[in-house]
Every structure is written in C-alpha cells, then in structure tokens.
Design a protein around this motif. Structure first.
Motif, mmCIF file in Angstrom:
data_model
loop_
_atom_site.group_PDB
_atom_site.id
_atom_site.type_symbol
_atom_site.label_atom_id
_atom_site.label_comp_id
_atom_site.label_asym_id
_atom_site.label_seq_id
_atom_site.Cartn_x
_atom_site.Cartn_y
_atom_site.Cartn_z
ATOM 1 N N ALA A 188 10.602 -0.894 67.226
ATOM 2 C CA ALA A 188 10.623 -0.101 66.220
ATOM 3 C C ALA A 188 10.047 1.135 66.589
ATOM 4 O O ALA A 188 11.509 2.610 66.133
ATOM 5 N N SER A 189 9.536 1.485 67.524
ATOM 6 C CA SER A 189 9.096 2.079 67.964
ATOM 7 C C SER A 189 9.752 3.159 69.004
ATOM 8 O O SER A 189 10.072 3.766 69.543
ATOM 9 N N ARG B 13 12.239 5.678 68.912
ATOM 10 C CA ARG B 13 11.931 6.893 70.900
ATOM 11 C C ARG B 13 13.503 7.080 71.144
ATOM 12 O O ARG B 13 13.841 8.418 71.902
ATOM 13 N N TYR B 14 14.103 6.242 71.166
ATOM 14 C CA TYR B 14 15.474 5.956 71.970
ATOM 15 C C TYR B 14 16.464 6.877 70.991
ATOM 16 O O TYR B 14 17.375 7.785 71.785
ATOM 17 N N GLY B 15 16.016 7.492 69.773
ATOM 18 C CA GLY B 15 16.983 6.994 69.390
ATOM 19 C C GLY B 15 17.223 9.227 69.046
ATOM 20 O O GLY B 15 17.489 10.178 68.182
ATOM 21 N N GLY C 63 22.636 7.945 75.806
ATOM 22 C CA GLY C 63 22.525 8.173 74.531
ATOM 23 C C GLY C 63 23.524 8.439 73.446
ATOM 24 O O GLY C 63 23.395 9.122 71.874
ATOM 25 N N LYS C 64 24.577 7.257 73.087
ATOM 26 C CA LYS C 64 25.492 7.360 72.481
ATOM 27 C C LYS C 64 25.083 7.144 71.043
ATOM 28 O O LYS C 64 26.011 6.428 70.408
ATOM 29 N N ASN C 65 24.580 5.600 71.261
ATOM 30 C CA ASN C 65 24.355 4.878 69.954
ATOM 31 C C ASN C 65 22.911 4.939 69.646
ATOM 32 O O ASN C 65 22.285 4.607 68.767
ATOM 33 N N ARG C 66 22.207 7.046 69.652
ATOM 34 C CA ARG C 66 21.204 7.098 69.242
ATOM 35 C C ARG C 66 21.151 6.830 67.215
ATOM 36 O O ARG C 66 20.434 5.910 66.969
ATOM 37 N N HIS C 67 22.377 6.858 67.672
ATOM 38 C CA HIS C 67 22.540 7.193 65.101
ATOM 39 C C HIS C 67 21.922 5.290 65.370
ATOM 40 O O HIS C 67 21.041 5.331 64.130
ATOM 41 N N LEU C 68 22.311 4.808 65.508
ATOM 42 C CA LEU C 68 22.046 2.977 65.159
ATOM 43 C C LEU C 68 20.786 3.154 65.848
ATOM 44 O O LEU C 68 19.839 1.960 64.726
ATOM 45 N N ALA C 69 19.948 3.362 67.013
ATOM 46 C CA ALA C 69 19.107 2.958 67.080
ATOM 47 C C ALA C 69 17.663 4.137 66.060
ATOM 48 O O ALA C 69 16.999 3.283 65.519
ATOM 49 N N LEU C 70 18.767 4.590 65.158
ATOM 50 C CA LEU C 70 17.215 5.318 64.665
ATOM 51 C C LEU C 70 17.254 4.536 62.661
ATOM 52 O O LEU C 70 16.109 4.696 62.958
ATOM 53 N N ALA C 71 18.330 4.555 62.988
ATOM 54 C CA ALA C 71 18.492 3.158 61.341
ATOM 55 C C ALA C 71 17.727 2.320 61.814
ATOM 56 O O ALA C 71 17.424 1.764 60.586
ATOM 57 N N CYS C 72 18.236 1.622 62.381
ATOM 58 C CA CYS C 72 16.886 -0.258 63.216
ATOM 59 C C CYS C 72 15.550 0.373 63.151
ATOM 60 O O CYS C 72 14.975 -0.658 62.736
ATOM 61 N N ARG D 48 17.261 8.689 75.415
ATOM 62 C CA ARG D 48 16.955 7.394 76.675
ATOM 63 C C ARG D 48 15.630 6.713 76.090
ATOM 64 O O ARG D 48 15.332 6.858 75.148
ATOM 65 N N PHE D 49 16.350 5.208 76.939
ATOM 66 C CA PHE D 49 15.551 4.130 76.321
ATOM 67 C C PHE D 49 14.454 3.858 77.267
ATOM 68 O O PHE D 49 14.715 3.831 78.556
ATOM 69 N N GLN D 50 13.280 4.134 76.861
ATOM 70 C CA GLN D 50 12.237 3.713 77.432
ATOM 71 C C GLN D 50 11.067 2.787 76.570
ATOM 72 O O GLN D 50 11.514 2.974 75.641
#
Length: 115
Positions: free
Chosen positions: A79-80, A84-86, A18-27, A90-92
C-alpha cells in the motif's frame, strides 16, 4: 439491413511515466484497511495464544499469528509503494526494502575523488 456502429475516438496512448497513478492511489487506499484487518487478526490470535481472549475460530495455516502479521506487513508495504507511485508518478521501492550492498555512501565517494 446493415447497421454500422461508430465508436468515438478514445484518449490517445500515453507514453509518459505515471499514467496509471489514479489506479495506484485507489489500490493503495483499499489495501490500508485490508492490512489493518490482518494486523487485528494477528494480534487477536497472539492474545488468544497468551490466554487473554478466546480464539478467533480460524483453523489451518491461517490459525498462526505469524502468518497474519507477515501478511499485514507485506500488505502495508504494498500500500505504501502504490501510494508513493500514485503521488509521484514513479514506482520506487522504499529504502528499507532495498538496502545498499556496499557500505560506502555517496558523500564518502565525493570526498575520496576530490581529496
């Protein structure tokens, strides 16, 4: 003359989930309006095929409503998953997109072992 440039030390490499959670939330947040626009174009094209409104003026492959609706569904699912990953780290993949191949459930297996 020799000029030396010293850069400060950056953040250390992170070896965790989960080190790129902030990028995942933004995208994920940016993909929601994009999927909404694709839904709108798809339903607009569908309404123009039924004769309720004028055509959107798009020609080619993207002049079909099925393409727009399928694109919107894929963008919405992406997007969902990114959101969720952000949030969890964990990527699910959602269960709808990852069906189980075997019809047995975990509770059924537990009962079979104990009985």
């Amino acid at each position: 003359m020799i000029v030396r440039i010293r850069f400060g030390t950056g953040r250390p490499i992170q070896r965790k989930l989960g080190k790129n959670r902030h990028l995942a939330l933004a995208c994920g947040a940016l993909l929601i309006p994009v999927s909404l626009m694709a839904y709108v174009l798809g339903f607009w094209r569908l309404a123009s095929d039924m004769g309720f409104v004028a055509g959107p003026g798009i020609t080619g492959v993207f002049s079909h409503w099925q393409v727009w609706i399928a694109t919107a569904v894929l963008l919405h699912a992406a997007a969902s998953m990114l959101t969720r990953y952000g949030r969890r780290g964990r990527f699910q993949i959602p269960q709808v997109l990852n069906p189980r191949m075997l019809p047995f459930r975990a509770s059924f297996r537990r009962r079979a072992r104990s009985g």
